[in-house]
Structures are given as structure tokens and as C-alpha cells.
Design an enzyme around this catalytic site. Sequence first.
Site, mmCIF file in Angstrom:
data_model
loop_
_atom_site.group_PDB
_atom_site.id
_atom_site.type_symbol
_atom_site.label_atom_id
_atom_site.label_comp_id
_atom_site.label_asym_id
_atom_site.label_seq_id
_atom_site.Cartn_x
_atom_site.Cartn_y
_atom_site.Cartn_z
ATOM 1 N N CYS A 164 -0.579 0.227 -0.358
ATOM 2 C CA CYS A 164 -1.314 1.324 0.944
ATOM 3 C C CYS A 164 -2.052 2.423 0.997
ATOM 4 C CB CYS A 164 0.703 2.368 1.869
ATOM 5 S SG CYS A 164 0.197 2.963 3.168
ATOM 6 N N CYS B 22 -0.200 6.104 1.207
ATOM 7 C CA CYS B 22 0.894 6.211 1.075
ATOM 8 C C CYS B 22 0.382 7.089 0.003
ATOM 9 C CB CYS B 22 1.323 5.226 0.728
ATOM 10 S SG CYS B 22 2.254 4.003 2.293
#
Length: 462
Positions: free
Chosen positions: A60, A63
Site C-alpha cells: 500500500c 500506508c
Amino acid sequence: MNPYKKKYWLLSFVILMLVYGKSKAQGIDFMPAGTSWAQALQTARDSNKLIFVDVYTEWCGPCKTMDKEIFPLEAVGKKYNASFVNYKLDAEKGMGPALKSQYRVISYPTYLFVKSNGTLIYRTNSSMTAAAFLREADNALKEAKNPVTLVQLDSIYQSGNREKQFLYTYLKKRLQLKQDNVELLEYYAGILTAEEQTDTLNLQLIADNGHFLMRSLKLGKALDLLMQYGSKIGLSEEELSGIQSTAIDKTFSLAVQQKNKTLLQQVFKANQKNDDDFRNNNKALQAGYDFQTKNYPAYLRSATVCAKWLMHFSDATLDSMDKQVYDRVVPELRTTDMSAAEREYYIQSYKRTQSIQVIRGFEDICSKVIQSKPDKQALTNAAVWSKRMIYLLEKDTAYYQYVYPTALKTYAEVLYANHRTPEAIRFLEKAVVVTQDEKRKTACNELLNKWKQNKDNKTAIK
């Protein structure tokens, strides 16, 4: 120990601890990796704090941005360390999948604020500025003091309360915590009066549930109201179309979960406009339904229908379709406000948009055929379809660089299942060479070694 050495060692230790302590205080102090969820709950009980859970995945991008740019900030650390027990959760490892399911996490990063008894109090998601992230902490702390909790509302609902005002409040609370509202929302829409059906608060409630990150709207009364009156809350035709597509996806998921062919027929009816779409047409949906419900004989039949449809697109037809999209999109891209390098990247990405959908369609079908207890004819067909896939890929391997390795592995597996072991090994070796992802490369090498040790191919399907 020499007294001078002892003093030196103590001084060094103190300096080290001061530096370590300072560095820890500058950002969010997460619990050590490997800490169990049970330990996190116990720590929250002992400290009388909420748990802040950062739900992430290794792949991600947002993230990683939060990890690098927001979590280390001193102001953020000061707020979160004082207010919460901070816990990192990889959604794909350990307890991650179970907690992801329990708290209905569908995007990354997702931030959960949980009581020490496991009750979800507040949630939010996506990367954001430090100021916004600090506001979310305040929102969670405020919600924790809210006398009306979801648990209490659940109890009232289970006791039989179906008053409209209560249901609206209940739906809003569940929406805030991203709970699945599909059936409750459908019931609520069904009891609204004609006047209430056009109320902007009710329409906004339906729209918010239909957002692609919420996915709590199915084909039915609630969606029909939104499609009819959505313009009253400023929704464009494009936005309504997006919500309808999300509702179609949700209804398909429900059809699979319930093995409900009536719901599947509703999906087919609503999805007719996509009959020319390579991946989302009704033929593909039927195949997807058959495979996901593990009706493998039916899947082999429906997959054959899909593959034959893909096979009828000639090279010339695909080239023409690719060019039509390219010629339509590129002039718009040339006028957009972006750097020359970015513009060129996006222009190149539109070279073969239709061909790549056909290729992905073949790859999806063939990879599932070999999982579906195929007979000899099904495997023979898959070899033909996957050969066509490889042919199309090798017309422009640079463009298809992210698809090519997976497709080579799938083709190799189809060949191996057909007892064409030497060819299978050759294409899998090719996949190893072109694969850039180390995990995939390792998986290919492990499979390659297995095949080479099993030269007689006794495990192939006969």
C-alpha cells in the site's frame, strides 16, 4: 571493572537511552512487532485508553506515505501516545485477515479506534495531512464519550424498534463505523412515504452507503430512489452511474454468498449496458458466479462461452479498437496540466487498452480452468486460449511488462496439465527471467524445481 571504564559505560548508556527516548517521543510509539491482539486489548485495559489500529499492507503506497511523513511527527506522536495504545496490523498476515473481516476493512490504510473490550468506536481511512490526522484523534476521543454507542443502538434494534427516526439514527451511526447496511437500508427505503423518499437527508444517506468505499447498497428500492431523485442532492449522471455500478458489484457478491440465482438475474438485467465490456459483461459474470460457487462443471461451460467470444477478436480488430481509444484520449491528455514525463507516461499507457483486457480475460479463464477439475477437452481448449494470450503479449512485451510474467506462468501450468512438460518448463523458465517481483520469482523457481523432479509428470491431469 576499571572505574573509569565503568563511568564511561554508564555515561554511554545514559546518552543512548536519552537519544532512544527522544527519537521514540518524536513520533507514534507503536507496540512492538509481534504483539498479539489480546496483549493490545489488555494493555488498553491496564492504561484505560482506546487502541489506535493502523491497518496496512506491504504493497500500500498511501500506508508507506503515512509511515514516512506523518507518524514520525512530534505533534502527532505527542497526541497519539498520550491518548491511545498504538497498534500496527498487517491485514494480510497473522491476525490481520481475521480482524480485517471482523471490522470490515476494505481499503488501506484504515484507522480503527477500539475500546479495550474490542468494541469499535470510530474509524477513518486514507492518507491525510498531519492536521487532519490530529482531528481524527479528537473525533475518536469525542466519540468515545458519546453516551449513545453502536452497541446500545444494536440492542434497541434487536428489541424490535423500527421507528423511522430511530432507524435513520441507527443507519447514520453504522455508516460512520462502516458497518454493512445493505438489508437495513433496503428496509428503511421501503417504509418511507412519498414525501420522505425525496427528502435530501434520506437521499444523502443512501448515496453515502452507495459510495465505493462503503459498498452498502444493492439493486433494489433504495438505489431506485437515488437514481430517480439523486439530482436533488447534486449528484451528476456520472456519479449516479458509479454508484449503480458499485451496487451491481455488491448484489453480485451477495448472489455468490447466498448462491442466489434470483439476485444473479437482477445483476444481469442491470448490467446489460456492459455487454460489450471485455471483463464485466454478463457472460463473464456467469462464469465468475459458477467458479466462486464452486460449480466447476458449469464453470467449464461458461468459461468456454467467454473464451470463444474473446477468440473472435482478430488482430486487426483489436488494433483498430486500441487506436480508437488512443485517438480519443490522447488529445485530452496533451492539454492537461502535468509534467512532460508524466504526460508521456499516461499517453503510452493508452496504447493497447483493449488488447490488454482480452489478455487479462484469457489469463483469468485459463488460470481458473486448471483449478476446476477439468477434463481432457477443457485442458486442450485452455492450451489454445492461453497460446493466443501469449501471442498477443509478445507483440509488445514492453507495454505488457506487468502482465507478461503472470501470463507465462499460467501458460506453463496449462501446458504441464496437458502433459507437455518440456514446453511447460521452458515457459516457466522464461517467466523466472522476466519476473521482477522477488516473491513471484521464488514461487516460480519452486514450481520449476518440482516439475523437473517429476519428469514423468504423474500429477498432471489425465
